[in-house]
Design a protein around this motif. Structure first.
Motif, PDB file in Angstrom:
ATOM      1  N   ASP A 212       0.818  -1.208   0.000  1.00 42.57           N
ATOM      2  CA  ASP A 212       0.000   0.000   0.000  1.00 42.57           C
ATOM      3  C   ASP A 212       0.856   1.264   0.000  1.00 42.57           C
ATOM      4  O   ASP A 212       0.371   2.359  -0.223  1.00 42.57           O
ATOM      5  N   ALA A 213       2.129   1.084   0.293  1.00 41.42           N
ATOM      6  CA  ALA A 213       3.033   2.240   0.358  1.00 41.42           C
ATOM      7  C   ALA A 213       3.294   2.773  -1.051  1.00 41.42           C
ATOM      8  O   ALA A 213       3.249   2.041  -2.041  1.00 41.42           O
ATOM      9  N   ASP A 214       3.563   4.071  -1.132  1.00 40.16           N
ATOM     10  CA  ASP A 214       3.853   4.719  -2.405  1.00 40.16           C
ATOM     11  C   ASP A 214       5.322   4.482  -2.730  1.00 40.16           C
ATOM     12  O   ASP A 214       6.192   5.298  -2.421  1.00 40.16           O
ATOM     13  N   PHE A 215       5.593   3.322  -3.356  1.00 42.96           N
ATOM     14  CA  PHE A 215       6.972   2.908  -3.580  1.00 42.96           C
ATOM     15  C   PHE A 215       7.107   2.354  -4.987  1.00 42.96           C
ATOM     16  O   PHE A 215       6.321   1.501  -5.412  1.00 42.96           O
ATOM     17  N   SER A 216       8.091   2.848  -5.713  1.00 43.02           N
ATOM     18  CA  SER A 216       8.320   2.382  -7.085  1.00 43.02           C
ATOM     19  C   SER A 216       9.367   1.272  -7.097  1.00 43.02           C
ATOM     20  O   SER A 216      10.407   1.375  -6.446  1.00 43.02           O
ATOM     21  N   HIS A 217       9.049   0.217  -7.826  1.00 40.54           N
ATOM     22  CA  HIS A 217       9.971  -0.899  -7.968  1.00 40.54           C
ATOM     23  C   HIS A 217      10.732  -0.785  -9.281  1.00 40.54           C
ATOM     24  O   HIS A 217      10.345  -0.031 -10.173  1.00 40.54           O
ATOM     25  N   LYS A 218      11.792  -1.560  -9.400  1.00 43.09           N
ATOM     26  CA  LYS A 218      12.635  -1.502 -10.590  1.00 43.09           C
ATOM     27  C   LYS A 218      12.448  -2.745 -11.450  1.00 43.09           C
ATOM     28  O   LYS A 218      12.279  -3.852 -10.942  1.00 43.09           O
ATOM     29  N   VAL A 219      12.505  -2.545 -12.758  1.00 40.76           N
ATOM     30  CA  VAL A 219      12.541  -3.640 -13.711  1.00 40.76           C
ATOM     31  C   VAL A 219      13.994  -4.060 -13.882  1.00 40.76           C
ATOM     32  O   VAL A 219      14.880  -3.213 -14.065  1.00 40.76           O
ATOM     33  N   VAL A 220      14.248  -5.370 -13.796  1.00 40.21           N
ATOM     34  CA  VAL A 220      15.616  -5.866 -13.902  1.00 40.21           C
ATOM     35  C   VAL A 220      15.691  -6.939 -14.985  1.00 40.21           C
ATOM     36  O   VAL A 220      14.668  -7.406 -15.497  1.00 40.21           O
ATOM     37  N   SER A 221      16.894  -7.332 -15.303  1.00 45.55           N
ATOM     38  CA  SER A 221      17.092  -8.405 -16.263  1.00 45.55           C
ATOM     39  C   SER A 221      16.535  -9.710 -15.704  1.00 45.55           C
ATOM     40  O   SER A 221      16.608  -9.967 -14.504  1.00 45.55           O
ATOM     41  N   SER A 222      16.000 -10.551 -16.574  1.00 48.38           N
ATOM     42  CA  SER A 222      15.474 -11.841 -16.126  1.00 48.38           C
ATOM     43  C   SER A 222      16.576 -12.773 -15.640  1.00 48.38           C
ATOM     44  O   SER A 222      16.300 -13.796 -15.013  1.00 48.38           O
ATOM     45  N   SER A 223      17.827 -12.422 -15.909  1.00 49.53           N
ATOM     46  CA  SER A 223      18.943 -13.220 -15.395  1.00 49.53           C
ATOM     47  C   SER A 223      19.360 -12.796 -13.989  1.00 49.53           C
ATOM     48  O   SER A 223      20.121 -13.489 -13.321  1.00 49.53           O
ATOM     49  N   LYS A 224      18.864 -11.659 -13.543  1.00 55.15           N
ATOM     50  CA  LYS A 224      19.269 -11.115 -12.244  1.00 55.15           C
ATOM     51  C   LYS A 224      18.966 -12.044 -11.066  1.00 55.15           C
ATOM     52  O   LYS A 224      19.811 -12.212 -10.175  1.00 55.15           O
ATOM     53  N   PRO A 225      17.772 -12.675 -10.994  1.00 61.16           N
ATOM     54  CA  PRO A 225      17.500 -13.549  -9.843  1.00 61.16           C
ATOM     55  C   PRO A 225      18.525 -14.661  -9.667  1.00 61.16           C
ATOM     56  O   PRO A 225      18.929 -14.974  -8.548  1.00 61.16           O
ATOM     57  N   ARG A 226      18.965 -15.244 -10.778  1.00 60.82           N
ATOM     58  CA  ARG A 226      19.959 -16.307 -10.658  1.00 60.82           C
ATOM     59  C   ARG A 226      21.329 -15.746 -10.307  1.00 60.82           C
ATOM     60  O   ARG A 226      22.079 -16.328  -9.527  1.00 60.82           O
ATOM     61  N   GLU A 227      21.658 -14.603 -10.871  1.00 64.05           N
ATOM     62  CA  GLU A 227      22.963 -14.006 -10.597  1.00 64.05           C
ATOM     63  C   GLU A 227      23.074 -13.527  -9.151  1.00 64.05           C
ATOM     64  O   GLU A 227      24.122 -13.664  -8.522  1.00 64.05           O
ATOM     65  N   GLU A 228      21.984 -12.970  -8.631  1.00 60.61           N
ATOM     66  CA  GLU A 228      22.026 -12.359  -7.310  1.00 60.61           C
ATOM     67  C   GLU A 228      21.745 -13.344  -6.181  1.00 60.61           C
ATOM     68  O   GLU A 228      22.416 -13.311  -5.146  1.00 60.61           O
ATOM     69  N   VAL A 229      20.738 -14.194  -6.350  1.00 62.03           N
ATOM     70  CA  VAL A 229      20.344 -15.082  -5.253  1.00 62.03           C
ATOM     71  C   VAL A 229      20.408 -16.554  -5.625  1.00 62.03           C
ATOM     72  O   VAL A 229      20.041 -17.418  -4.828  1.00 62.03           O
ATOM     73  N   GLY A 230      20.868 -16.870  -6.841  1.00 61.11           N
ATOM     74  CA  GLY A 230      21.042 -18.258  -7.241  1.00 61.11           C
ATOM     75  C   GLY A 230      19.749 -18.996  -7.529  1.00 61.11           C
ATOM     76  O   GLY A 230      19.728 -20.232  -7.510  1.00 61.11           O
ATOM     77  N   THR A 231      18.667 -18.279  -7.813  1.00 59.49           N
ATOM     78  CA  THR A 231      17.380 -18.903  -8.067  1.00 59.49           C
ATOM     79  C   THR A 231      17.214 -19.217  -9.545  1.00 59.49           C
ATOM     80  O   THR A 231      17.386 -18.342 -10.393  1.00 59.49           O
ATOM     81  N   TYR A 232      16.876 -20.459  -9.849  1.00 58.82           N
ATOM     82  CA  TYR A 232      16.601 -20.839 -11.241  1.00 58.82           C
ATOM     83  C   TYR A 232      15.375 -20.082 -11.715  1.00 58.82           C
ATOM     84  O   TYR A 232      14.334 -20.096 -11.062  1.00 58.82           O
ATOM     85  N   TRP A 233      15.486 -19.423 -12.872  1.00 57.76           N
ATOM     86  CA  TRP A 233      14.428 -18.528 -13.339  1.00 57.76           C
ATOM     87  C   TRP A 233      13.861 -18.992 -14.674  1.00 57.76           C
ATOM     88  O   TRP A 233      13.478 -18.195 -15.524  1.00 57.76           O
ATOM     89  N   GLY A 234      13.813 -20.289 -14.867  1.00 56.51           N
ATOM     90  CA  GLY A 234      13.196 -20.818 -16.078  1.00 56.51           C
ATOM     91  C   GLY A 234      14.124 -20.843 -17.277  1.00 56.51           C
ATOM     92  O   GLY A 234      15.303 -20.505 -17.202  1.00 56.51           O
ATOM     93  N   TYR A 235      13.579 -21.265 -18.400  1.00 51.21           N
ATOM     94  CA  TYR A 235      14.360 -21.395 -19.631  1.00 51.21           C
ATOM     95  C   TYR A 235      13.923 -20.372 -20.675  1.00 51.21           C
ATOM     96  O   TYR A 235      12.819 -19.855 -20.644  1.00 51.21           O
ATOM     97  N   LYS A 236      14.821 -20.092 -21.596  1.00 52.23           N
ATOM     98  CA  LYS A 236      14.517 -19.275 -22.767  1.00 52.23           C
ATOM     99  C   LYS A 236      14.281 -20.215 -23.944  1.00 52.23           C
ATOM    100  O   LYS A 236      14.754 -21.348 -23.956  1.00 52.23           O
ATOM    101  N   VAL A 237      13.563 -19.741 -24.953  1.00 52.72           N
ATOM    102  CA  VAL A 237      13.290 -20.548 -26.143  1.00 52.72           C
ATOM    103  C   VAL A 237      13.707 -19.761 -27.377  1.00 52.72           C
ATOM    104  O   VAL A 237      13.418 -18.570 -27.475  1.00 52.72           O
TER     105      VAL A 237
END
Length: 360
Positions: A212-237
């Motif tokens: 509910d807070a007035d806070f803007s989030h950032k758009v990041v690369s889809s590779s960022k989750p794996r690079e930053e926290v090691g989370t598998y983020w699906g496959y590309k086709v």
């Protein structure tokens, strides 16, 4: 940032740069396209940048769809491949035409995966990207539940504009069910960019759970989750017009480290004894053939004319020797082979890490 008036196709496999420009970050929810906003003259190769994250690519012929006796069976076949790719954390799926004449032919159109009557590679690409509801869910880490919080979420930009903000509203799939009041509250987040509706984006959610807070989030690369926290983020086709284009159009800088072909005619080696060269560039490709195997795909590719299958692949292996059936379907071979390669791949990565630390 000015809006482009034409859609520019971006193959789903691209290793995305670290900047936050829209053309590198946003994917359309339909067909994996992105609406580019700037740098229109940037070439395909320029946009594909290397990543330090090790990747495994699977290449499959679109012709395997022709072996399905009905639309439902064809859809389930594609769903099996999607499940296998997700279970074994595959980074890229390349669907290639096994009988195209030239990967360099400018008249060969990349299928847009939107025609309901398509067959072969276009159909397979559409199912792998969209994963229809009739299929078993992939349940991948980036498919968060409606009530789950994560540092990143996938979302789709909305037409409605955020109140008191110049950004864009994004539906990231969060909602709260107030069952006692028979009300469902949908939580959309605001991103700090103005984007067209219907664009798929990866949103950094941060640590502030007060939506509910007035806070803007950032758009990041889809590779960022794996690079930053090691989370598998699906496959590309991505689509390749023939088997040679699978290699030549590799999105990773320097290409694939090692090419592995699978076939009942390949060499039989126990998984525990198989040695895969260390990933110097950290990108491995495993190719599967269709009804007539990889041999036919190579014979039909004019740019590989006269070459033997063992000249193309660094390893040519039979991952299921002593099979009881005369044939192993490609979707079955993918499950069998990816399990077979698990330990050899892990050993190769460990050797690479050891060599890297030793030289540093």
């Amino acid at each position: 940032m000015g809006k482009g008036k034409k859609k520019k196709r971006r193959s789903d496999f691209e290793a995305e740069p670290e900047d936050n420009t829209v053309e590198n970050e946003a994917e359309s929810i339909n067909g994996g396209e992105s609406r580019s906003k700037e740098k229109k003259t940037k070439t395909h190769k320029d946009k594909c940048q290397s990543t330090e994250i090790p990747t495994v690519t699977v290449a499959v012929p679109g012709s395997i769809i022709h072996n399905a006796q009905s639309l439902e069976l064809a859809t389930r076949l594609a769903g099996q491949i999607a499940r296998a790719a997700t279970i074994f954390r595959i980074d890229e799926i390349v669907v290639f035409d096994s009988k195209s004449t030239s990967g360099d032919d400018p008249t060969v159109a990349i299928p847009d995966a939107s025609d309901e009557n398509e067959t072969g590679a276009p159909f397979l690409i559409r199912i792998l990207r969209l994963k229809f509801g009739m299929l078993p869910p992939l349940d991948a880490p980036h498919h968060l539940r409606k009530h789950e919080w994560g540092p990143y979420r996938e979302g789709v930009t909305l037409k409605e504009r955020a109140p008191n903000s110049v950004g864009t509203l994004v539906d990231v799939g969060l909602n709260k069910d107030l069952s006692t009041k028979q009300i469902i509250i949908f939580y959309n987040v605001v991103i700090d960019q103005v984007l067209e509706p219907g664009i798929r984006v990866t949103v950094a959610m941060g640590t502030n759970r007060n939506l509910d807070a007035d806070f803007s989030h950032k758009v990041v690369s889809s590779s960022k989750p794996r690079e930053e926290v090691g989370t598998y983020w699906g496959y590309k086709v991505r689509y390749a017009s023939n088997i040679s284009s699978v290699f030549k159009e590799c999105p990773f800088k320097g290409g694939y480290d090692h090419l592995i072909g699978t076939s009942e005619h390949g060499l039989t080696v126990k998984s525990s004894e198989l040695t895969i060269p260390p990933f110097s560039k950290r990108h491995l490709l495993i190719a599967f053939g269709g009804l007539a195997g990889l041999e036919e795909s190579i014979e039909e590719d004019h740019s590989l004319k006269g070459k033997n299958v063992r000249e193309i692949f660094g390893s040519y292996l039979n991952t299921c020797p002593n099979q009881g059936s005369r044939t192993i379907r490609t979707e079955e071979a993918i499950f069998i082979s990816l399990q077979y390669f698990q330990e050899p791949i892990n050993r190769a990565l460990q050797r690479f890490e050891h060599l890297s630390h030793g030289s540093s």
